[in-house]
Scaffold this motif. Sequence first.
Motif, short mmCIF file in Angstrom:
data_model
loop_
_atom_site.label_atom_id
_atom_site.label_comp_id
_atom_site.label_asym_id
_atom_site.label_seq_id
_atom_site.Cartn_x
_atom_site.Cartn_y
_atom_site.Cartn_z
N LYS A 3 0.85 -1.21 0.00
CA LYS A 3 0.00 0.00 0.00
C LYS A 3 0.88 1.25 0.00
O LYS A 3 1.90 1.30 0.69
CB LYS A 3 -0.88 0.01 1.25
CG LYS A 3 -1.83 -1.18 1.33
CD LYS A 3 -2.74 -1.00 2.53
CE LYS A 3 -3.88 -1.99 2.48
NZ LYS A 3 -3.63 -3.21 3.19
N PHE A 4 0.42 2.26 -0.75
CA PHE A 4 1.18 3.52 -0.77
C PHE A 4 0.28 4.72 -0.52
O PHE A 4 -0.94 4.62 -0.67
CB PHE A 4 1.94 3.68 -2.09
CG PHE A 4 1.08 3.91 -3.31
CD1 PHE A 4 0.72 5.19 -3.70
CD2 PHE A 4 0.64 2.84 -4.09
CE1 PHE A 4 -0.06 5.40 -4.83
CE2 PHE A 4 -0.13 3.05 -5.23
CZ PHE A 4 -0.47 4.34 -5.60
N ILE A 5 0.90 5.83 -0.11
CA ILE A 5 0.15 7.09 -0.05
C ILE A 5 0.78 8.07 -1.04
O ILE A 5 1.98 8.08 -1.27
CB ILE A 5 0.07 7.69 1.38
CG1 ILE A 5 1.44 8.07 1.93
CG2 ILE A 5 -0.64 6.74 2.33
CD1 ILE A 5 1.35 8.91 3.20
N ASP A 6 -0.08 8.88 -1.65
CA ASP A 6 0.28 9.76 -2.77
C ASP A 6 0.18 11.21 -2.27
O ASP A 6 -0.89 11.81 -2.30
CB ASP A 6 -0.75 9.49 -3.90
CG ASP A 6 -0.35 10.10 -5.23
OD1 ASP A 6 0.80 10.53 -5.36
OD2 ASP A 6 -1.23 10.15 -6.13
N PHE A 18 2.76 3.47 -9.88
CA PHE A 18 2.76 2.45 -8.81
C PHE A 18 1.60 1.47 -8.97
O PHE A 18 1.75 0.28 -8.71
CB PHE A 18 2.77 3.12 -7.42
CG PHE A 18 4.18 3.30 -6.92
CD1 PHE A 18 5.01 4.27 -7.47
CD2 PHE A 18 4.72 2.44 -5.96
CE1 PHE A 18 6.34 4.40 -7.07
CE2 PHE A 18 6.04 2.56 -5.55
CZ PHE A 18 6.85 3.54 -6.10
N GLU A 19 0.45 1.98 -9.42
CA GLU A 19 -0.68 1.05 -9.64
C GLU A 19 -0.33 0.05 -10.74
O GLU A 19 -0.64 -1.13 -10.63
CB GLU A 19 -1.95 1.83 -9.97
CG GLU A 19 -2.56 2.46 -8.73
CD GLU A 19 -3.89 3.16 -8.96
OE1 GLU A 19 -4.58 3.43 -7.99
OE2 GLU A 19 -4.22 3.46 -10.14
N ARG A 20 0.32 0.53 -11.79
CA ARG A 20 0.69 -0.38 -12.89
C ARG A 20 1.63 -1.47 -12.39
O ARG A 20 1.66 -2.57 -12.91
CB ARG A 20 1.38 0.39 -14.01
CG ARG A 20 0.40 1.10 -14.89
CD ARG A 20 1.14 1.68 -16.07
NE ARG A 20 0.26 2.51 -16.88
CZ ARG A 20 0.67 3.34 -17.80
NH1 ARG A 20 1.96 3.48 -18.04
NH2 ARG A 20 -0.19 4.05 -18.49
N GLN A 24 -1.21 -0.60 -4.25
CA GLN A 24 -2.55 -0.03 -4.03
C GLN A 24 -2.46 1.31 -3.31
O GLN A 24 -1.76 1.41 -2.28
CB GLN A 24 -3.38 -1.01 -3.18
CG GLN A 24 -4.80 -0.57 -2.97
CD GLN A 24 -5.48 -1.32 -1.83
OE1 GLN A 24 -4.87 -2.18 -1.18
NE2 GLN A 24 -6.73 -0.98 -1.57
N CYS A 25 -3.18 2.31 -3.83
CA CYS A 25 -3.18 3.64 -3.19
C CYS A 25 -4.23 3.66 -2.07
O CYS A 25 -5.38 3.30 -2.30
CB CYS A 25 -3.50 4.72 -4.22
SG CYS A 25 -3.41 6.38 -3.54
N ASN A 61 -2.80 2.69 7.50
CA ASN A 61 -1.47 2.06 7.40
C ASN A 61 -1.04 1.94 5.95
O ASN A 61 -1.86 1.69 5.07
CB ASN A 61 -1.52 0.65 8.01
CG ASN A 61 -1.54 0.75 9.51
OD1 ASN A 61 -1.17 1.78 10.08
ND2 ASN A 61 -1.99 -0.31 10.16
N PHE A 62 0.26 2.08 5.72
CA PHE A 62 0.79 1.98 4.35
C PHE A 62 2.25 1.56 4.41
O PHE A 62 2.90 1.63 5.46
CB PHE A 62 0.63 3.33 3.62
CG PHE A 62 1.38 4.47 4.26
CD1 PHE A 62 0.81 5.19 5.31
CD2 PHE A 62 2.65 4.81 3.84
CE1 PHE A 62 1.51 6.23 5.93
CE2 PHE A 62 3.36 5.85 4.44
CZ PHE A 62 2.78 6.56 5.49
#
Length: 349
Positions: A3-6, A18-20, A24-25, A61-62
Amino acid sequence: MYKFIDLFAGIGGFRIGFERAGYQCVFSSEIDSHAREMYFHNFSEYPVGDIREIDVKTIPNFDILLAGFPCQPFSIAGEKKGFNDIRGTLFFDIAKIVEYHLPKVVILENVKHFKNHDRGKTLATVLNTLNNLGYTTNWNLLNAINFGVPQNRERTIIVGCLDKIEFDFNKLKKIKAKKLKDILENDNQENFEYLKEEEYTLITNPKQQLSGLIFAGYRNKNIRVNGIRPDTKHLSRVHKQPNRIYSSEGSHPTLSSQESAGRYYILHDGKVRKLTLRECYRLMGFPDDFKLIGSKSKLYNRVGNSIVIPMVEEIANQVKQQLLNPNCTPNHYHSPQQMSLFDFGLSYH
Ligand SMILES: C[S@@+](CC[C@H](N)C(=O)[O-])C[C@H]1O[C@@H](n2cnc3c(N)ncnc32)[C@H](O)[C@@H]1O
């Protein structure tokens, strides 16, 4: 799925890359209302607004924090006072989130000259702050042209890893760049904005530069005459980026966040015209189904502010392989404080 934050999300260039790559955002933040509107139309979510007003506890959480943040000087950089060095800057707000959530990986993006900003103090302070929070940091200048896109666009990328693993930029897979002519729209001729022949001058025998650019000519435009040496008038035209014309047989220079009129001129099939908006978005690697919302001038600003998607995607792939793979082992054994401002030729006094 990681998981990431943008953060400083703009129109989501980081997110698409990142999705590619299969991430997951879970959270996004962006202050500009037009960018937020575009983000909503493309990702069905409005980013949270001003990062300075986010309560860090409300972020889910990420694993990875992504941020292409604005560059600001730090007032007392280098005094090793931890957060005191960065208080009041937008990087402080990133660091607060990092300190609270301690994500496995932090990826920051900035302009090419970030390393020189404030005589190196800004980069040094960013690295020191991350080191003090326990991160092993590596940084490099990456050029979009090495990731298949015909744009000469260099950006500073910083990667921080909590697990004492060095990120090896040399492992990023390079892709041969296309030529500018390969990404042009052929089916949108009625919208092409051509220059009349008397509006420009082409140079004879244009040569490809090392950067991949082929400077082909210039617009015969408002030239500054005062203070110009005799017979050098054309140079003053040439030195203004919006007056330059590049051949579609080469690459294109950096699209700029300051250019709201879209004055990007190309020589293609013997004629000179402006790049279309869609062509500008293609030059950043955006897919053709990416929705362009709002005024042309804002769309030009947004695209110049964004990040090249194939480059991001390759970073995302390598982060998975080099830093997140369960078989990865620490390869950096120095204490986090090891990174010193002396590495940048600065002193603490
Ligand atoms: C260099 S751009 C990043 C663009 C992004 N990587 C993309 O793909 O479009 C920096 C962004 O930070 C946003 N920004 C500036 N100050 C902010 C703040 N206080 N809170 C949230 N976003 C902010 C700007 O509006 C801008 O869109």
